[in-house]
Design a protein around this motif. Structure first.
Motif, PDB file in Angstrom:
ATOM      1  N   LEU A   1      34.278  96.258  37.291  1.00  0.00           N
ATOM      2  CA  LEU A   1      34.438  94.798  37.272  1.00  0.00           C
ATOM      3  C   LEU A   1      35.895  94.346  37.394  1.00  0.00           C
ATOM      4  O   LEU A   1      36.155  93.154  37.566  1.00  0.00           O
ATOM      5  CB  LEU A   1      33.856  94.218  35.980  1.00  0.00           C
ATOM      6  N   THR A   2      36.825  95.278  37.274  1.00  0.00           N
ATOM      7  CA  THR A   2      38.238  94.893  37.215  1.00  0.00           C
ATOM      8  C   THR A   2      38.694  93.984  38.358  1.00  0.00           C
ATOM      9  O   THR A   2      39.303  92.942  38.100  1.00  0.00           O
ATOM     10  CB  THR A   2      39.133  96.145  37.136  1.00  0.00           C
ATOM     11  N   PRO A   3      38.403  94.327  39.621  1.00  0.00           N
ATOM     12  CA  PRO A   3      38.859  93.423  40.683  1.00  0.00           C
ATOM     13  C   PRO A   3      38.313  92.008  40.507  1.00  0.00           C
ATOM     14  O   PRO A   3      39.036  91.025  40.681  1.00  0.00           O
ATOM     15  CB  PRO A   3      38.306  94.069  41.955  1.00  0.00           C
ATOM     16  N   ALA A   4      37.052  91.890  40.130  1.00  0.00           N
ATOM     17  CA  ALA A   4      36.448  90.569  39.951  1.00  0.00           C
ATOM     18  C   ALA A   4      37.070  89.839  38.762  1.00  0.00           C
ATOM     19  O   ALA A   4      37.331  88.638  38.823  1.00  0.00           O
ATOM     20  CB  ALA A   4      34.936  90.702  39.757  1.00  0.00           C
ATOM     21  N   LEU A   5      37.340  90.573  37.687  1.00  0.00           N
ATOM     22  CA  LEU A   5      37.951  89.951  36.515  1.00  0.00           C
ATOM     23  C   LEU A   5      39.347  89.432  36.852  1.00  0.00           C
ATOM     24  O   LEU A   5      39.728  88.330  36.454  1.00  0.00           O
ATOM     25  CB  LEU A   5      38.028  90.951  35.357  1.00  0.00           C
ATOM     26  N   LEU A   6      40.103  90.228  37.597  1.00  0.00           N
ATOM     27  CA  LEU A   6      41.454  89.808  37.982  1.00  0.00           C
ATOM     28  C   LEU A   6      41.395  88.601  38.914  1.00  0.00           C
ATOM     29  O   LEU A   6      42.195  87.672  38.790  1.00  0.00           O
ATOM     30  CB  LEU A   6      42.192  90.963  38.668  1.00  0.00           C
ATOM     31  N   THR A   7      40.448  88.619  39.848  1.00  0.00           N
ATOM     32  CA  THR A   7      40.300  87.472  40.741  1.00  0.00           C
ATOM     33  C   THR A   7      39.979  86.220  39.932  1.00  0.00           C
ATOM     34  O   THR A   7      40.575  85.161  40.147  1.00  0.00           O
ATOM     35  CB  THR A   7      39.169  87.727  41.760  1.00  0.00           C
ATOM     36  N   GLY A   8      39.038  86.342  39.000  1.00  0.00           N
ATOM     37  CA  GLY A   8      38.684  85.208  38.156  1.00  0.00           C
ATOM     38  C   GLY A   8      39.873  84.727  37.350  1.00  0.00           C
ATOM     39  O   GLY A   8      40.115  83.516  37.217  1.00  0.00           O
ATOM     40  N   PHE A   9      40.648  85.666  36.825  1.00  0.00           N
ATOM     41  CA  PHE A   9      41.846  85.319  36.068  1.00  0.00           C
ATOM     42  C   PHE A   9      42.812  84.513  36.934  1.00  0.00           C
ATOM     43  O   PHE A   9      43.293  83.450  36.538  1.00  0.00           O
ATOM     44  CB  PHE A   9      42.523  86.604  35.565  1.00  0.00           C
ATOM     45  N   ALA A  10      43.066  85.007  38.141  1.00  0.00           N
ATOM     46  CA  ALA A  10      44.018  84.341  39.029  1.00  0.00           C
ATOM     47  C   ALA A  10      43.516  82.953  39.422  1.00  0.00           C
ATOM     48  O   ALA A  10      44.302  81.991  39.479  1.00  0.00           O
ATOM     49  CB  ALA A  10      44.254  85.194  40.279  1.00  0.00           C
ATOM     50  N   LEU A  11      42.214  82.839  39.683  1.00  0.00           N
ATOM     51  CA  LEU A  11      41.656  81.529  40.053  1.00  0.00           C
ATOM     52  C   LEU A  11      41.787  80.542  38.902  1.00  0.00           C
ATOM     53  O   LEU A  11      42.189  79.391  39.087  1.00  0.00           O
ATOM     54  CB  LEU A  11      40.182  81.676  40.438  1.00  0.00           C
TER      55      LEU A  11
ATOM     56  N   LEU B   1      47.686  82.027  45.765  1.00  0.00           N
ATOM     57  CA  LEU B   1      46.672  82.036  46.818  1.00  0.00           C
ATOM     58  C   LEU B   1      46.691  83.371  47.554  1.00  0.00           C
ATOM     59  O   LEU B   1      45.643  83.976  47.811  1.00  0.00           O
ATOM     60  CB  LEU B   1      46.941  80.888  47.796  1.00  0.00           C
ATOM     61  N   LEU B   2      47.892  83.832  47.842  1.00  0.00           N
ATOM     62  CA  LEU B   2      48.043  85.124  48.505  1.00  0.00           C
ATOM     63  C   LEU B   2      47.456  86.231  47.635  1.00  0.00           C
ATOM     64  O   LEU B   2      46.673  87.074  48.086  1.00  0.00           O
ATOM     65  CB  LEU B   2      49.532  85.382  48.760  1.00  0.00           C
ATOM     66  N   LEU B   3      47.827  86.202  46.354  1.00  0.00           N
ATOM     67  CA  LEU B   3      47.349  87.206  45.407  1.00  0.00           C
ATOM     68  C   LEU B   3      45.824  87.182  45.332  1.00  0.00           C
ATOM     69  O   LEU B   3      45.161  88.227  45.334  1.00  0.00           O
ATOM     70  CB  LEU B   3      47.954  86.921  44.032  1.00  0.00           C
ATOM     71  N   ILE B   4      45.266  85.964  45.291  1.00  0.00           N
ATOM     72  CA  ILE B   4      43.811  85.835  45.181  1.00  0.00           C
ATOM     73  C   ILE B   4      43.138  86.405  46.424  1.00  0.00           C
ATOM     74  O   ILE B   4      42.129  87.103  46.338  1.00  0.00           O
ATOM     75  CB  ILE B   4      43.419  84.360  44.957  1.00  0.00           C
ATOM     76  N   ASN B   5      43.731  86.135  47.595  1.00  0.00           N
ATOM     77  CA  ASN B   5      43.154  86.701  48.815  1.00  0.00           C
ATOM     78  C   ASN B   5      43.154  88.214  48.786  1.00  0.00           C
ATOM     79  O   ASN B   5      42.186  88.857  49.165  1.00  0.00           O
ATOM     80  CB  ASN B   5      43.918  86.194  50.045  1.00  0.00           C
ATOM     81  N   VAL B   6      44.272  88.790  48.334  1.00  0.00           N
ATOM     82  CA  VAL B   6      44.360  90.242  48.252  1.00  0.00           C
ATOM     83  C   VAL B   6      43.319  90.765  47.262  1.00  0.00           C
ATOM     84  O   VAL B   6      42.593  91.718  47.539  1.00  0.00           O
ATOM     85  CB  VAL B   6      45.775  90.675  47.821  1.00  0.00           C
ATOM     86  N   LEU B   7      43.209  90.097  46.113  1.00  0.00           N
ATOM     87  CA  LEU B   7      42.256  90.529  45.095  1.00  0.00           C
ATOM     88  C   LEU B   7      40.826  90.434  45.597  1.00  0.00           C
ATOM     89  O   LEU B   7      39.996  91.309  45.348  1.00  0.00           O
ATOM     90  CB  LEU B   7      42.401  89.668  43.836  1.00  0.00           C
TER      91      LEU B   7
END
Lengths: 370, 295, 311
Positions: free
Chosen positions: B211-221, B278-284
């Motif tokens: 779940l880590t990638p999804a958790l990080l994406t959610g965090f960044a959003l 935004l860039l970070l979120i795209n990468v994530l």
């Protein structure tokens, strides 16, 4: 280590997955659970593993009742149909997982884990893939890694759910020979589930045939193939021709003709069906001199390699087809071609009561002649 | 390659725009019209106005920009906005995971209602959320009156900012993690159990990494949303200089003082932060998708 | 006895889905499940339910007539009218854009596609306050076009056009980002078949594409509309807060609240809260609808489930 299950019942809602199943799996053998999809074989495997709980009945591992044990404590190795490799871990970490999650006092040292994983990867001949991720492997490689991972914890039994189901035909053949060799080296009691009769007959020491949640027959591959215990088993293990008739002493009357029978226990004049394998029929040219057998007309001959399949129809029941497999040389010798009239002399006929045959048709692989 | 390209230059030149951009021929019509309209509309509504911010700030010069963004009051607002947003996003990761987990895995009364209302912070206008939260957490409000005797003051303090940002960010984590958790095959967890892992080991070594990638994406959003949030925060924040002023409010304050350049300088800092995020979120998100390809 | 009955009810309520069937080996102990569900429910109640309840409680604090007076006040009615006008302008504009952009991006391969997709999402990552600020910088008295507009006596900021522009900006991506993945997943086989059969581009879009994307389109429009009617920060910057003229509903809420006219503020806010609930209802309906359409009884899959013992 032996496994046995007794009186296992399992229902999913209105669907009976297992109907009072009792089986013994002798120590050190490789046993196939064979049957069509929905027959309950995977459910039985999952109950033995402890991934599923039976509604009633018991599972014994090495004579001890293991029904109440959690899957963690059963010490079974389970290889999943789709491998269920941990995709965020390397091959090495996947194989090491079972060792690393052991309680601290039982956990081997890092060095020992490394050595053990290397050994296992060598055993499955994939030690050069240790640092790859599952996504970078081919299907056959994933399968072998899944096996190595299951073996790492030194399970008492190995359970494999459709181990070759997701592989293409060529890899599947290679891998099943390899699995057989591996089993001969390790001698760990193993059960694998398959719906492929060829796979079961080739690899297993013993085959358990299942249908509709019930065990139909247990035996060595030769036993079950040569002496099918039920119409279902007959139909499931290869093609078969059916001849409807009535029992008349040591013969089956089909129309005005008679087929010779071996030993049987059916009553005189009982309505019965004769089961005959395509390669167990003698084909004779009908030149008016032949005595006995069933008259038939050759419709079509298709050859593949050394063998030819002859499709015939009988004048008494024109809608049905009979299939006979012979060597192409034989065909040439007797000089039979399409459109010719012949006599069929079954070499071996097994009869079952007509009701039994009718009830098995729903699930068995469709017989050639209904 | 070159000779092939030279072989047919004439028709290419004639068909212009469409051929210039298109990699593959298609029988479907409307490419030039649809793309042309989209790009022009995008430029007029979004790109040119955004460019105005950067151009305006460049009139300040480097020194002016530095002075505008390093005033103590502005710096305090940066600290509050980024700090509270980080903490709020972290809280959202924890509770977002719990929500996603119970919604995907368990059955309980009210589950469908919760699943539908999780998106309330998306749907409820921020001003409405703002006055509701301010009223609830005021010392005489439903929640505030419970907390006040304990010495906890939420409304009109930085804590109030945090509460509003937690409210606004929750759905981001839940909705990012939920589908990924639904996708996790039961077999993977069963495999871990077969290998002797207990439930906690399976969770921490198998499920969490998955779940880590999804958790990080959610965090960044959630963080990105929190940094820019205005409506739900200003009512509960109290907006005391140096204490509970957020960055968007600083922009408004500067505008009200007709300090357009100062407002723009703060906006530039926020925009750069947004673009980096935004860039970070795209990468994530690319990472999330890649790690979910079924093997 | 009563205790154990209660616990067994609790167990059946707070259970893992089909414990007996699916996750025997991988379910959590009862107390873990109970604690996690309790945490979720508590958080849900405190952070989502309570604010929603507070809106209506405050709105009706002084009874129905005070509530009605707040809603039908001329300023409130003017705000409702302006809000509807703004949404009725911004939503169709972004709808047309969304369909055009999705058509270009989903049905064609071209250079810069990824960049375009990212740029479309840009307004979501910009603070609402900045979304208002940019139009002040362009059209304000000190802005680029300020002097020009003044010459012709055209007002954009602190007037309705500015409010519409800011709303268009913040709701810009809604329809497009809903349609792009949907149309990409659907591919262009059906459209190509239609063109091969002789249909014109417009006919193809109307009879083949539109029926396929109608739910996604509606979904995007609903969300776009909710944001358009509820936007606060961006509109607040460009509006100028002129009562009865440039106040949308959210701005009206702010003004009333800051004047300590709480009942009227919450009465107007309750209209927006109802809009939010309506939006969520329609959204859930569309999700339920598309989920059902996506899983039309596949008997093959059913068999596989039974075979694997995993419904």
């Amino acid at each position: 280590m032996s496994i046995s299950v007794s009186n296992i019942n399992k229902r999913f809602g209105g669907f009976t997955a297992l109907d009072n199943v009792s089986l013994d799996f002798p120590s050190g053998q490789l046993v196939a659970l064979l049957g069509p999809s929905g027959c309950g074989k995977t459910t039985l495997l999952r109950i033995i593993a402890g991934l599923e709980r039976a509604d009633s009945g018991e599972v014994f591992l090495e004579g001890a009742n293991a029904s109440a044990l959690h899957v963690r404590e059963r010490e079974v190795g389970f290889v999943f149909q789709h491998y269920a490799l941990f995709r965020h871990m390397t091959v090495f970490d996947n194989v090491a997982f079972g060792l690393r999650v052991k309680p601290r006092d039982q956990r081997p040292s890092d060095a020992e884990i490394r050595r053990k994983v290397r050994d296992l990867l060598q055993l499955v001949q994939l030690d050069w893939l240790a640092d790859r991720y599952p996504a970078q492997l081919s299907g056959g490689q994933r399968q072998r890694i899944a096996l190595a991972r299951a073996l790492a914890v030194e399970p008492r039994v190995l359970l494999l759910d459709e181990p070759f189901g997701a592989l293409d035909a060529k890899v599947r053949k290679e891998l099943r020979r390899w699995l057989r060799q591996l089993h001969d080296e390790l001698h760990i009691t193993s059960i694998f589930v398959t719906h492929d009769q060829e796979e079961a007959l080739e690899v297993a020491d013993r085959v358990v045939l299942m249908d509709h949640g019930r065990v139909e027959q247990v035996g060595t591959p030769d036993e079950v193939y040569d002496h099918p215990a039920s119409p279902f088993v007959y139909g499931f293990l290869g093609s078969v021709n059916l001849f409807h008739g009535r029992v008349d002493g040591q013969a089956l009357r089909v129309g005005e003709h008679a087929l010779e029978l071996g030993a049987h226990d059916l009553a005189h004049d009982a309505s019965a069906v004769g089961y005959v394998r395509p390669h167990e029929v003698q084909l004779l040219r009908d030149d008016g001199l032949v005595d006995g057998g069933l008259p038939a007309t050759v419709l079509r001959i298709t050859s593949s390699g050394a063998l030819a399949t002859v499709e015939l129809s009988r004048p008494e029941s024109p809608g049905e087809r009979v299939e006979v497999t012979v060597f192409r040389d034989t065909l040439r010798q007797i000089g039979v071609g399409e459109g010719d009239r012949v006599r069929l002399k079954p070499l071996r006929v097994r009869v079952f009561p007509a009701e039994a045959a009718a009830s098995s048709n729903s699930s068995a692989a469709a017989p050639l002649a209904a | 390659m070159a000779s092939i390209a030279l072989a047919a230059p004439a028709p290419q030149a004639r068909r212009g725009f469409s051929t210039l951009l298109k990699r593959k021929h298609s029988v479907l019509p409307g490419f030039s019209l649809a793309l042309g309209y989209s790009v022009i509309y995008l430029a007029l509504v979004v790109l040119i106005p955004l460019a105005a911010v950067f151009l305006k700030s460049s009139t300040l010069g480097w020194e002016g920009f530095w002075n505008a963004t390093t005033q103590p009051r502005v710096l305090a607002s940066f600290k509050l906005s980024f700090g509270a947003s980080l903490i709020a996003a972290a809280i959202n990761v924890v509770f977002g995971l719990i929500f996603a987990w119970v919604l995907v895995r368990y059955r309980f009364p009210g589950k469908r209602l919760i699943d539908a209302l999780i998106d309330l912070p998306f749907a409820l206008p921020t001003a409405v959320a703002g006055i509701a939260l301010a009223t609830l957490y005021a010392n005489n409000g439903w929640v505030g009156s419970v907390l006040a005797p304990l010495g906890v003051e939420v409304a009109y303090t930085p804590l109030g900012v945090l509460v509003a940002l937690v409210f606004i960010g929750l759905p981001f984590v839940v909705r990012t993690v939920q589908p990924v958790l639904e996708d996790l095959e039961a077999e993977v967890e069963e495999a871990a159990a077969c290998l002797g892992a207990n439930r906690w080991q399976t969770f921490s070594k198998v499920i969490v990494p998955y779940l880590t990638p999804a958790l990080l994406t959610g965090f960044a959003l959630a963080f990105a949303r929190a940094v820019g949030e205005y409506g739900s925060v200003i009512f509960i924040a109290g907006n005391m200089p140096m204490v509970s002023e957020i960055m968007p409010l600083m922009i408004i304050t500067k505008l009200e003082q007709y300090d357009y350049a100062g407002a723009t300088a703060i906006a530039v800092v926020m925009l750069i932060a947004s673009f980096v995020l935004l860039l970070l979120i795209n990468v994530l998100q690319a990472w999330t998708q890649r790690s979910h390809q079924r093997i | 006895m009563a205790g154990s009955a209660a616990q067994s009810i609790a167990r059946s309520w707070f259970s893992a889905p089909d414990v007996s069937r699916r996750r025997l080996a991988t379910s959590e102990p009862f107390w873990v499940r109970a604690v996690l569900i309790a945490l979720a429910l508590a958080f849900f109640g405190l952070f989502l339910l309570l604010p929603l309840a507070a809106v209506f409680a405050e709105a009706f604090k002084k009874g129905w007539s005070a509530y009605a007076a707040g809603v039908v006040h001329p300023d409130a009615l003017a705000a409702i009218k302006l809000t509807l006008l703004v949404a009725a302008t911004a939503v169709p504009l972004n709808l047309v854009f969304g369909v055009a952009a999705a058509w270009a991006i989903a049905k064609f391969e071209f250079r810069g596609k990824q960049l375009l997709t990212t740029l479309i999402d840009l307004p979501f990552s910009v603070s609402p306050v900045i979304s208002g600020l940019i139009y002040i910088l362009l059209f304000g008295a000190q802005g680029w076009f300020g002097p020009l507009l003044e010459t012709y006596d055209v007002k954009i900021v602190f007037a309705v056009p500015g409010i519409v522009l800011a709303t268009v900006f913040v709701t810009f991506p809604f329809v497009a980002r809903e349609l792009i993945p949907l149309m990409q997943a659907q591919g262009s086989d059906e459209e190509e078949a239609s063109v091969v059969l002789g249909a014109s581009g417009w006919t193809t879009f109307r009879t083949v594409t539109l029926p396929n994307i109608k739910w996604g389109l509606l979904y995007g429009v609903i969300l776009c509309n909710a944001r358009a009617m509820g936007e606060f920060g961006a509109v607040s910057v460009v509006s100028g807060h002129i009562r009865g003229l440039t106040n949308t509903l959210p701005l009206q809420v702010e003004i009333l609240y800051n004047e300590y006219n709480f009942v009227a503020a919450f009465a107007v806010a309750s209209l927006l809260a109802l809009l939010a609930l309506l939006t969520l209802g329609v959204k859930s309906f569309i999700e339920w609808r598309t989920a059902r359409a996506g899983s039309g009884g596949n008997s093959g899959q059913q068999n596989q489930f039974i075979e694997r013992g995993q419904p």
